[in-house]
Design a protein around this motif. Structure first.
Motif, PDB file in Angstrom:
ATOM      1  N   THR A  87       2.127  14.654 -11.543  1.00  0.00           N
ATOM      2  CA  THR A  87       2.717  14.884 -12.867  1.00  0.00           C
ATOM      3  C   THR A  87       1.674  15.045 -13.971  1.00  0.00           C
ATOM      4  OG1 THR A  87       2.984  12.511 -13.152  1.00  0.00           O
ATOM      5  CG2 THR A  87       4.929  13.747 -12.416  1.00  0.00           C
ATOM      6  N   ILE A 104       0.841  -1.211   0.000  1.00  0.00           N
ATOM      7  CA  ILE A 104       0.000   0.000   0.000  1.00  0.00           C
ATOM      8  C   ILE A 104       0.871   1.254   0.000  1.00  0.00           C
ATOM      9  CG2 ILE A 104      -1.695   1.298   1.346  1.00  0.00           C
ATOM     10  CD1 ILE A 104      -2.768  -1.427   2.274  1.00  0.00           C
ATOM     11  N   LEU A 164       3.097   5.772  -5.885  1.00  0.00           N
ATOM     12  CA  LEU A 164       2.851   5.817  -7.336  1.00  0.00           C
ATOM     13  C   LEU A 164       1.671   6.728  -7.649  1.00  0.00           C
ATOM     14  CD1 LEU A 164       3.250   2.102  -8.420  1.00  0.00           C
ATOM     15  CD2 LEU A 164       4.562   4.015  -9.284  1.00  0.00           C
ATOM     16  N   LEU A 165       0.621   6.573  -6.878  1.00  0.00           N
ATOM     17  CA  LEU A 165      -0.588   7.369  -7.108  1.00  0.00           C
ATOM     18  C   LEU A 165      -0.288   8.857  -6.974  1.00  0.00           C
ATOM     19  CD1 LEU A 165      -3.622   7.139  -7.630  1.00  0.00           C
ATOM     20  CD2 LEU A 165      -3.951   7.236  -5.184  1.00  0.00           C
ATOM     21  N   ASN A 194      -1.464   9.135 -19.117  1.00  0.00           N
ATOM     22  CA  ASN A 194      -0.129   9.694 -19.292  1.00  0.00           C
ATOM     23  C   ASN A 194       0.457   9.274 -20.635  1.00  0.00           C
ATOM     24  OD1 ASN A 194       1.342  11.447 -17.782  1.00  0.00           O
ATOM     25  ND2 ASN A 194       2.743   9.893 -17.033  1.00  0.00           N
ATOM     26  N   ILE A 238       2.058   1.712  -3.540  1.00  0.00           N
ATOM     27  CA  ILE A 238       0.951   2.102  -4.424  1.00  0.00           C
ATOM     28  C   ILE A 238       0.584   3.564  -4.206  1.00  0.00           C
ATOM     29  CG2 ILE A 238      -1.506   1.746  -4.855  1.00  0.00           C
ATOM     30  CD1 ILE A 238      -0.978  -1.223  -4.413  1.00  0.00           C
ATOM     31  N   PHE A 239       0.557   3.983  -2.972  1.00  0.00           N
ATOM     32  CA  PHE A 239       0.229   5.382  -2.695  1.00  0.00           C
ATOM     33  C   PHE A 239       1.296   6.325  -3.246  1.00  0.00           C
ATOM     34  CE2 PHE A 239      -3.120   4.228   0.363  1.00  0.00           C
ATOM     35  CZ  PHE A 239      -4.067   5.120  -0.063  1.00  0.00           C
ATOM     36  N   PHE A 270      -4.179   6.651 -14.554  1.00  0.00           N
ATOM     37  CA  PHE A 270      -3.132   7.655 -14.751  1.00  0.00           C
ATOM     38  C   PHE A 270      -2.045   7.151 -15.692  1.00  0.00           C
ATOM     39  CE2 PHE A 270      -4.815   9.712 -10.874  1.00  0.00           C
ATOM     40  CZ  PHE A 270      -4.995  10.964 -11.415  1.00  0.00           C
ATOM     41  N   PHE A 272       1.678  10.137 -10.008  1.00  0.00           N
ATOM     42  CA  PHE A 272       0.892  10.336 -11.234  1.00  0.00           C
ATOM     43  C   PHE A 272      -0.070  11.507 -11.105  1.00  0.00           C
ATOM     44  CE2 PHE A 272       2.037   5.845 -12.213  1.00  0.00           C
ATOM     45  CZ  PHE A 272       2.692   6.126 -13.396  1.00  0.00           C
ATOM     46  N   VAL A 273      -0.628  11.676  -9.922  1.00  0.00           N
ATOM     47  CA  VAL A 273      -1.549  12.808  -9.722  1.00  0.00           C
ATOM     48  C   VAL A 273      -0.800  14.128  -9.896  1.00  0.00           C
ATOM     49  CG1 VAL A 273      -2.935  14.024  -8.003  1.00  0.00           C
ATOM     50  CG2 VAL A 273      -3.193  11.580  -8.271  1.00  0.00           C
ATOM     51  N   ILE A 281      -7.760  -1.003  -1.933  1.00  0.00           N
ATOM     52  CA  ILE A 281      -6.718  -1.409  -2.884  1.00  0.00           C
ATOM     53  C   ILE A 281      -7.292  -1.455  -4.297  1.00  0.00           C
ATOM     54  CG2 ILE A 281      -5.155  -3.295  -3.526  1.00  0.00           C
ATOM     55  CD1 ILE A 281      -4.922  -3.925  -0.563  1.00  0.00           C
ATOM     56  N   LEU A 301      -7.122   3.712 -10.081  1.00  0.00           N
ATOM     57  CA  LEU A 301      -6.600   5.069 -10.285  1.00  0.00           C
ATOM     58  C   LEU A 301      -5.218   5.026 -10.933  1.00  0.00           C
ATOM     59  CD1 LEU A 301      -7.625   6.861  -6.984  1.00  0.00           C
ATOM     60  CD2 LEU A 301      -8.325   7.489  -9.273  1.00  0.00           C
ATOM     61  N   ILE A 302      -4.375   4.117 -10.467  1.00  0.00           N
ATOM     62  CA  ILE A 302      -3.022   4.025 -11.031  1.00  0.00           C
ATOM     63  C   ILE A 302      -3.083   3.613 -12.494  1.00  0.00           C
ATOM     64  CG2 ILE A 302      -0.906   2.637 -10.975  1.00  0.00           C
ATOM     65  CD1 ILE A 302      -0.942   2.883  -8.008  1.00  0.00           C
ATOM     66  N   VAL A 341      -7.517   2.151  -5.572  1.00  0.00           N
ATOM     67  CA  VAL A 341      -6.199   2.730  -5.802  1.00  0.00           C
ATOM     68  C   VAL A 341      -5.564   2.138  -7.058  1.00  0.00           C
ATOM     69  CG1 VAL A 341      -3.876   2.926  -4.855  1.00  0.00           C
ATOM     70  CG2 VAL A 341      -5.821   3.371  -3.405  1.00  0.00           C
TER      71      VAL A 341
END
Lengths: 174, 184
Positions: A63, A50, A56-57, B34, A53-54, B30, A60-61, B20, B26-27, B23
């Protein structure tokens, strides 16, 4: 009430001669789980996943900007402005000549034969011309850059003309 | 704090499975977006104007034409970069691109192919939606020489006529020059 000797509740003869501790009763898995007897619960440690993952999130948010800082100015393509304007008004267009300096970075602006210092002065020049009635906002204007003038300068001059509310601005055909 | 029941203390557990799931979605979103953005619109240093008169382009059907220089800008190509740094690069264009398609400017016949591609693109969009012609946007790097942009402007004009846009309507044959928006 007297118990029947063959009652399933109590059968005195069943375990006769056996060690009571050696008797293994079948216990179902469900009962084992309920009582906490047998295997332990398996846990997957998700904390580190987690975390990643956070990260990464968030990356992306931050950039992803979706090009919100880009906008457009509507421009007539070479040839069209002069042609359409000349059809309506048979007059010679005002030419803006752009010449580049030796270093390729500086440039000069000439409106017909008048030298103008930069886009801000060009805007002031056209605004004054329009307000004094020397020219109309829909008079044709042609931007005529030399080949080595940078696109930055060409668009800056075009922007100054649009800012001065000139409506018939175009690029001179080669 | 754990509750005590007849069977003993209960360990509180947080069910993070839906978290999870969200998330991850969302990944993936993006990542995909991108890639699409960088494919369709390469990073360029756009013209940074005095008191820009730019506005957001109207219309959802767009043909975005990019003119990419030989020397890409080193660093973040955002607005506010000193103009000296921007123009220190060479002004030659390397390729012109529409979406994922690229044409090397130095190659013979590249501009003809580019013109045909844009014409087809406009024609197919007009076929699906005749009442809303696509808008053509020109994203050229600020450092590029005008002599490199002019043939592309000419090719665009011809492509628009080939694609079926009415040449008599001046607005439809115009191109949207892309520059940075005002800072405020």
């Amino acid at each position: 009430m007297e118990k029947r000797p063959d009652s399933p509740i109590d059968k005195p003869g069943d375990n006769a001669g056996q060690d009571p501790e050696a008797v293994v009763h079948h216990v179902s898995q469900r009962k084992k789980r309920k009582k906490g007897v047998g295997g332990e619960d398996m846990d997957l440690n998700l904390t580190s996943m987690i975390d990643v993952i956070f990260q990464l999130l968030i990356y992306f948010v931050i950039t992803a900007n979706f090009m919100i800082d880009e906008g457009t100015i509507l421009a007539t393509l070479p040839g069209n402005a002069a042609e359409s304007a000349e059809q309506q008004k048979p007059q010679t267009p005002i030419n803006i000549f752009l010449q580049t300096g030796d270093d390729g970075r500086t440039y000069t602006i000439k409106v017909d034969n008048v030298l103008v210092a930069g886009p801000a002065d060009l805007y002031a020049y056209f605004s004054e011309q329009i307000h004094s009635g020397k020219m109309a906002a829909d008079d044709p204007v042609l931007i005529n850059p030399m080949g080595y003038v940078r696109w930055q300068h060409v668009v800056n001059v075009f922007n100054a003309c649009v800012r001065a509310e000139l409506t018939e601005v175009g690029f001179a055909p080669s | 704090m754990s509750h005590v029941t007849r069977r003993g203390p209960v360990q509180p557990k947080l069910n993070i499975t839906p978290l999870i799931d969200v998330v991850f979605l969302l990944i993936v979103f993006f990542l995909l977006v991108n890639n699409i953005v960088t494919d369709e619109v390469p990073e360029l240093k756009l013209p940074d104007l005095d008191k820009p008169q730019t506005s957001e382009a109207q219309g959802d059907s767009r043909v975005i034409v990019n003119i990419v220089p030989m020397q890409q800008y080193d660093g973040d190509p955002g607005p506010g970069t000193p103009i000296g740094e921007v123009l220190a690069r060479g002004g030659d264009a390397e390729y012109v691109s529409v979406g994922k398609k690229k044409w090397k400017i130095s190659e013979e016949g590249a501009l003809k192919e580019f013109r045909e591609f844009v014409a087809d693109s406009i024609a197919s969009r007009l076929k699906t939606n005749p009442n809303r012609p696509p808008i053509v946007m020109l994203r050229a790097d600020a450092a590029i020489y005008y002599e490199q942009v002019l043939p592309i402007l000419n090719a665009l004009q011809l492509a628009m006529v080939d694609g079926g846009l009415d040449p008599k309507i001046a607005e439809q044959i115009a191109v949207n020059l892309v520059a940075y928006m005002p800072k405020d």
